[in-house]
Design a protein around this motif. Structure first.
Motif: not given
Length: 85
Positions: A60-76
Motif C-alpha cells: 500500500m503506497n498511500l491511504i488518504w482521507l479527507s480532513e473531515e473524515h480523519r480520526g473517525k476510524g475510516f482508515g482503520r
C-alpha cells in the motif's frame, strides 16, 4: 463505507489528491486496478493506492482521507481486496 476500484469517473478526485501522476499514469492505474476510492454515503472521501513488489508482494503506497473524515476510524478498516487477515 465502501471501497471501489478506481475508474475513469474518479479521475478528477484522485488527481486532486495525488499530484504526482499525469493522465497516462492515471490511465495505467485504472487499467491495472492499482487504486481504490473510499466512499461514504455516495460521496468520495479518500483513496488507497497500491503496487505489487517483485511481482508478488502487495504494498500500500498511500491511504488518504479527507480532513473531515480523519480520526473517525475510516482508515482503520480499509484493506485491499484479497488481503489475508
Amino acid at each position: 463505507m465502501e471501497i471501489k476500484i478506481v475508474t475513469d469517473q474518479d479521475k478528477e478526485f484522485v488527481m486532486s489528491i495525488d499530484k504526482h501522476i499525469d493522465d497516462i499514469s492515471y490511465a495505467n492505474r485504472v487499467y491495472t486496478k492499482s487504486g481504490y476510492v473510499i466512499w461514504e454515503k455516495d460521496r468520495r472521501i479518500g483513496i488507497i493506492l497500491h503496487c505489487v513488489i517483485w511481482d508478488r508482494i502487495p504494498f500500500m503506497n498511500l491511504i488518504w482521507l479527507s480532513e473531515e473524515h480523519r480520526g473517525k476510524g475510516f482508515g482503520r478498516g480499509p484493506s485491499l481486496p484479497g488481503r489475508r487477515r
